[in-house]
Scaffold this motif. Structure first.
Motif, PDB file in Angstrom:
ATOM      1  N   VAL A   1       0.836  -1.209   0.000  1.00  0.00           N
ATOM      2  CA  VAL A   1       0.000   0.000   0.000  1.00  0.00           C
ATOM      3  C   VAL A   1       0.869   1.257   0.000  1.00  0.00           C
ATOM      4  O   VAL A   1       0.644   2.194  -0.790  1.00  0.00           O
ATOM      5  N   THR A   2       1.876   1.271   0.860  1.00  0.00           N
ATOM      6  CA  THR A   2       2.760   2.441   0.927  1.00  0.00           C
ATOM      7  C   THR A   2       3.531   2.632  -0.374  1.00  0.00           C
ATOM      8  O   THR A   2       3.676   3.762  -0.866  1.00  0.00           O
ATOM      9  N   ALA A   3       4.018   1.537  -0.950  1.00  0.00           N
ATOM     10  CA  ALA A   3       4.777   1.625  -2.203  1.00  0.00           C
ATOM     11  C   ALA A   3       3.911   2.156  -3.332  1.00  0.00           C
ATOM     12  O   ALA A   3       4.359   2.993  -4.135  1.00  0.00           O
ATOM     13  N   VAL A   4       2.663   1.692  -3.427  1.00  0.00           N
ATOM     14  CA  VAL A   4       1.757   2.182  -4.479  1.00  0.00           C
ATOM     15  C   VAL A   4       1.471   3.663  -4.290  1.00  0.00           C
ATOM     16  O   VAL A   4       1.454   4.439  -5.252  1.00  0.00           O
ATOM     17  N   TYR A   5       1.261   4.072  -3.065  1.00  0.00           N
ATOM     18  CA  TYR A   5       1.039   5.506  -2.806  1.00  0.00           C
ATOM     19  C   TYR A   5       2.249   6.329  -3.215  1.00  0.00           C
ATOM     20  O   TYR A   5       2.116   7.431  -3.768  1.00  0.00           O
ATOM     21  N   TRP A   6       3.449   5.823  -2.924  1.00  0.00           N
ATOM     22  CA  TRP A   6       4.659   6.550  -3.294  1.00  0.00           C
ATOM     23  C   TRP A   6       4.842   6.622  -4.804  1.00  0.00           C
ATOM     24  O   TRP A   6       5.113   7.692  -5.357  1.00  0.00           O
ATOM     25  N   VAL A   7       4.707   5.482  -5.472  1.00  0.00           N
ATOM     26  CA  VAL A   7       4.962   5.440  -6.919  1.00  0.00           C
ATOM     27  C   VAL A   7       3.916   6.248  -7.680  1.00  0.00           C
ATOM     28  O   VAL A   7       4.231   6.975  -8.622  1.00  0.00           O
TER      29      VAL A   7
END
Length: 632
Positions: free
Chosen positions: A51-57
């Motif tokens: 979830v955090t990675a998708v928000y960042w990317v």
């Protein structure tokens, strides 16, 4: 049918506008079955990580806000306690960054960066090739200590002033032979420094061109603005570096043909503008590689590495500098050659000659403009001297803390391991808030603040606040929290086991694949977010394959900075693109070559002088201890 098509397009537009909100809501809900069906620590940690990675990317929410996701999801899923997660958001590197920002605030406040940049450009000269090299050298030097974004924002206005001088002088050279009419003998005797070349098409009398004095131009109702072919305003470019820009009204007729329609006198001038603007963003990236504080990705690597491998005492300011400085030098030369070949051709004798006989009028005018800008700074001031002394002192203390080949100054203390680079950084940064900006026993004031208060310090808290990148601090903290969750939950060990099929590859091949993957992803995602996601994975991979983790982590950390092909790759790219000299194709073409150069040089470094420096031929004991602990 048309109404239905229009309705569909309207729906698509609304969905596109709401895409960020859709991502924020849809991604957590769609992944929720993962921790519900498999309520293990690994699955819960993987959910938070994805979830955090998708928000960042996707940048659906600000990077700093996305970095706060582990702060509430880890405690909710029982991965880490709230107090444990909170502790990850403030580390030693946070204090290191704060001290460096204090010094950067003093450098910017007292214009020391401008003095350094102009002096280095004056030494290089105004020949296109040497001008580009001069700007690259000063940008690399500044970017070692300041953020890449700040350095680019500081240097670009200076470069733009030089480029505008080149353009204006070139336009004057091209217009002077055509500007004088046979029936205007009187105008031939006027001083050229009191004239501005104006294009006017008079629909009543059919005149093509005429010369107008500056005072005549100002009597017309005009405003200062740039050339815009879609309006009836034109900008008069000054010919001698002193006349201001004046805008005049033009009737609704077509403008005069030829190169005057273009912003640039010749195609070569446009190529020089492209080359110089691109060289600054690339040089800022190269300079950020040299020091551990040069860019946020270096800090992220250092803290995550020291947290994961506390027994490894191999990464500090000195060892990083020794490894990265040759990389920066080689990349600087090769990048300059690549840009020169791409935009200026291969005639280095013409573009790089230091002989005064070979200088053109425009190059002499550009040098004059640079000297004028330097003279505006006046003599070096007391605050600049103090800032320079602090700058040198901080560097020396960093180098000599634990140089490795001789005992450092920390050996003078009885207790070992208490003092780090952050100790030096914060101490000197704190002193800048105390030292007066006015010379002792001096009646003259060097700054408006010190005129009212003789004890006004070198920097104030507002100066510090203006430059402090709090979003980066929270982003780095979010990365530490993710790494801690992966370690505690055992997710990093699980990821390493899934990568065991790669065990047949040699170390250099694993490193090359990691570099190519990271440099490709970072073109579309932010550099800190990309590195934060990949570091735990690459650490687990190295431990599984029995490779020294530094063999993959250091090259990946450097390659994550090579997002130079698109304006969205990093903020310096966006800054230089906003000046209007470049197109996307220019950045892609030049950036692709710089990307290849960077990966090749980093691979050369890690397989040559990096081997004895970090002892990369052996799987170290500090990595074995972590691997065995994680397996338990």
């Amino acid at each position: 049918m048309r109404l239905e098509a229009a309705a569909r397009m309207d729906v698509f537009r609304k969905l596109w506008r709401a895409r960020n909100l859709i991502v924020v809501i849809f991604i957590p809900l769609s992944l929720l079955p993962l921790p519900l069906i498999h309520p293990t620590s690994e699955a819960c940690c993987a959910y938070v990580l994805i979830v955090t990675a998708v928000y960042w990317v996707s940048e659906a929410v600000p990077l700093g806000a996305a970095a706060l996701v582990p702060a509430f999801l880890y405690p909710l899923f029982g991965v880490l306690k709230s107090s444990e997660v909170a502790a990850e958001y403030s580390k030693d590197t946070t204090l290191l960054l704060m001290g460096v920002i204090c010094l950067a605030a003093s450098i910017e406040k007292w214009n020391l960066h401008k003095r350094i940049a102009l002096r280095m450009v004056m030494i290089a000269g105004a020949k296109p090739g040497m001008l580009v090299l001069g700007f690259m050298c000063c940008t690399v030097f500044l970017s070692m200590w300041l953020s890449n974004t700040s350095t680019t924002a500081m240097v670009m206005p200076i470069a733009e002033a030089v480029l505008q001088q080149l353009i204006c002088t070139g336009m004057a050279d091209n217009l002077e032979p055509d500007a004088v009419e046979d029936d205007s003998d009187k105008e031939e005797n006027l001083d050229k420094n009191q004239l501005a070349l104006l294009y006017r098409n008079d629909s009543n009398n059919g005149q093509k061109q005429e010369l107008s004095t500056l005072s005549e131009a100002q009597t017309r109702e005009s405003k200062d603005m740039d050339v815009n072919p879609n309006t009836n305003q034109a900008c008069i470019m000054h010919t001698n570096g002193h006349l201001p820009q004046v805008a005049i009204e033009i009737p609704n007729v077509k403008r005069v043909k030829a190169r005057r329609d273009s912003q640039y006198p010749t195609k070569r001038d446009h190529m020089i503008c492209k080359c110089l603007t691109l060289s600054i963003t690339y040089a800022a990236t190269i300079g950020g590689l040299i020091t551990i504080t040069g860019t946020s990705t270096n800090l992220i690597f250092a803290e995550q590495f020291n947290t994961r491998y506390p027994g490894a005492k191999v990464i500090n300011f000195g060892t990083w500098f020794i490894f990265s400085f040759p990389i920066a030098l080689i990349m600087l030369v090769l990048t300059w050659l690549w840009l020169h070949f791409l935009f200026l051709g291969c005639n280095f004798r013409e573009t790089c000659s230091l002989s005064k006989k070979r200088k053109t009028k425009r190059e002499m005018m550009s040098e004059k403009r640079i000297h004028e800008e330097y003279e505006k700074l006046g003599p070096i001031s007391y605050p600049e001297v103090v800032t320079g002394v602090f700058f040198i002192l901080m560097t020396l203390l960093w180098f000599t803390r634990e140089p490795g080949f001789v005992p450092g100054w920390t050996s003078l203390f009885e207790k070992k391991g208490y003092r780090t680079d952050a100790t030096v950084s914060v101490l000197l940064g704190f002193l800048l808030f105390l030292i007066p900006a006015r010379r002792p026993f001096s009646r003259s004031s060097s700054h408006k603040d010190s005129a009212s208060d003789p004890l006004a310090p070198m920097i104030t808290w507002k100066d510090f606040q203006r430059l402090m990148p709090w979003e980066i601090v929270i982003l780095v903290g979010g990365g530490y929290a993710l790494a801690a969750g992966c370690k505690v939950s055992g997710l990093s060990v699980w990821i390493g086991r899934q990568l065991e099929p790669m065990s047949g590859l040699p170390p250099w091949a694993v490193t090359l694949l990691a570099c190519l993957l990271v440099s490709a992803v970072t073109e579309f995602a932010s550099n800190p977010a990309t590195l934060t996601v990949f570091l735990p994975i690459l650490s687990a991979l190295s431990e599984t394959l029995q490779i020294n983790p530094l063999h993959t982590l250091i090259p990946s950390t450097m390659c994550v900075s090579f997002g130079v092909m698109l304006p969205v790759g990093n903020p310096p790219n966006a800054i230089v693109f906003s000046y209007g000299h470049l197109q996307i194709g220019d950045m892609v073409k030049a950036g692709f070559g710089v990307n290849l150069i960077g990966v090749a040089v980093v691979m050369l470094a890690i397989t040559t002088w990096g081997v004895p420096l970090f002892n990369l031929t052996e799987f170290p004991a500090w990595a074995v201890a972590v691997n065995s602990t994680g397996s338990l």
